[in-house]
Design an enzyme around this catalytic site. Structure first.
Site, PDB file in Angstrom:
ATOM      1  N   CYS A  75       0.848  -1.191   0.000  1.00 21.49           N
ATOM      2  CA  CYS A  75       0.000   0.000   0.000  1.00 21.49           C
ATOM      3  C   CYS A  75       0.884   1.242   0.000  1.00 21.49           C
ATOM      4  CB  CYS A  75      -0.929  -0.051   1.208  1.00 21.49           C
ATOM      5  SG  CYS A  75      -0.866   1.333   2.313  1.00 21.49           S
ATOM      6  N   GLU A  76       0.596   2.160  -0.913  1.00 21.31           N
ATOM      7  CA  GLU A  76       1.481   3.319  -1.061  1.00 21.31           C
ATOM      8  C   GLU A  76       1.270   4.356   0.038  1.00 21.31           C
ATOM      9  OE1 GLU A  76       0.536   4.688  -4.972  1.00 21.31           O
ATOM     10  OE2 GLU A  76      -0.927   6.162  -4.263  1.00 21.31           O
ATOM     11  N   HIS A  77       0.202   4.218   0.810  1.00 22.00           N
ATOM     12  CA  HIS A  77      -0.013   5.184   1.896  1.00 22.00           C
ATOM     13  C   HIS A  77       0.794   4.854   3.136  1.00 22.00           C
ATOM     14  CE1 HIS A  77      -4.171   6.098  -0.026  1.00 22.00           C
ATOM     15  NE2 HIS A  77      -3.220   6.845  -0.534  1.00 22.00           N
ATOM     16  N   HIS A  78       1.038   3.564   3.383  1.00 18.01           N
ATOM     17  CA  HIS A  78       1.710   3.167   4.623  1.00 18.01           C
ATOM     18  C   HIS A  78       2.915   2.258   4.403  1.00 18.01           C
ATOM     19  CE1 HIS A  78      -2.600   3.916   5.615  1.00 18.01           C
ATOM     20  NE2 HIS A  78      -2.059   4.617   6.588  1.00 18.01           N
ATOM     21  N   GLN A 118      -5.077  -0.674  -4.296  1.00 23.60           N
ATOM     22  CA  GLN A 118      -5.796  -1.812  -4.894  1.00 23.60           C
ATOM     23  C   GLN A 118      -6.682  -1.355  -6.050  1.00 23.60           C
ATOM     24  OE1 GLN A 118      -7.751  -4.462  -2.126  1.00 23.60           O
ATOM     25  NE2 GLN A 118      -9.099  -5.258  -3.715  1.00 23.60           N
ATOM     26  N   HIS A 146      -5.490  -6.099   3.718  1.00 25.93           N
ATOM     27  CA  HIS A 146      -4.555  -4.983   3.862  1.00 25.93           C
ATOM     28  C   HIS A 146      -4.026  -4.933   5.290  1.00 25.93           C
ATOM     29  CE1 HIS A 146      -5.582  -2.687   0.045  1.00 25.93           C
ATOM     30  NE2 HIS A 146      -6.435  -3.698   0.061  1.00 25.93           N
ATOM     31  N   CYS A 148      -2.444  -2.595   6.554  1.00 27.68           N
ATOM     32  CA  CYS A 148      -2.602  -1.257   7.143  1.00 27.68           C
ATOM     33  C   CYS A 148      -3.973  -1.105   7.797  1.00 27.68           C
ATOM     34  CB  CYS A 148      -2.323  -0.148   6.132  1.00 27.68           C
ATOM     35  SG  CYS A 148      -3.493  -0.043   4.785  1.00 27.68           S
TER      36      CYS A 148
END
Ligand code: ZN
Length: 190
Positions: A75-78, A118, A146, A148
């Site tokens: 996941c590119e956020h976390h 995703q 996920h 995260c």
């Protein structure tokens, strides 16, 4: 991929959380993480469309479906993993193109192995299928867990399902239902 730069960043993270980055168990960690990142983000160096080599479909105009393609992404956020299964279906156009089943697996890996969402992963796979094969329709379903969601934040695990539906799969409910039945998931109206 700049392994030295990644290593420096990981060492800073370790120092930032108050660890001794030079202690025995951690001193090789920045290098190991850098090597791991160059592996799990290797898809950044490949173009999804170009992994789909094509051949003539001849008279085959029926659905091609590959399901349960396992993948791991980040996941590119976390920068925490999300992982699960992708299901791909397409219907070649008349006199059009098909591709090998191993190429569909490779497509999923190339798109998964980069900092990712995703939703974008799902539509990128469908876009690549459309661009490479110009099919009558393409359908991509991705289901993933996920970390995260499980490790941080709401600390609850749920499976997320995303879909991208193109061409005849969008316009023809019976064709779409056939694909979903084969994938063995009920249509949710998403
Ligand atoms: Zn996340």
């Amino acid at each position: 991929m700049d392994l030295e730069k990644i290593s420096r960043g990981v060492r800073l993270i370790l120092e930032g959380i108050g660890e001794d980055a030079l202690r025995e168990g951690l001193k090789e960690t920045p290098r190991r993480v850098a090597e791991m990142y160059s592996d799990v983000f290797a898809g950044l160096e490949e173009d999804p469309v170009s992994v789909i080599t094509t051949m003539p479909a001849d008279r085959h105009q029926e659905m091609v479906l590959l399901k349960d393609i396992s993948f791991f992404s980040m996941c590119e956020h976390h920068l925490l993993p999300f992982y699960g299964k992708a299901h791909l279906a397409y219907i070649p156009s008349k006199g059009g193109l098909i591709t090998g089943l191993s190429k569909l697996t490779k497509l999923v890996q190339v798109v998964a192995r980069r900092p990712q969402l995703q939703e974008r992963m799902t539509s990128t796979i469908a876009d690549a299928l459309e661009e490479a094969l110009n099919p009558r329709g393409a359908l991509v379903l991705v289901e993933a867990d996920h970390l995260c969601m499980g490790m941080r934040g709401i600390r609850s695990q749920a499976r997320i399902v995303t879909s991208a539906v193109r061409g005849i799969f969008r316009t023809n409910a019976a064709t779409r239902a056939e694909a979903l039945t084969l994938i063995n998931l009920r249509e949710t109206g998403r």
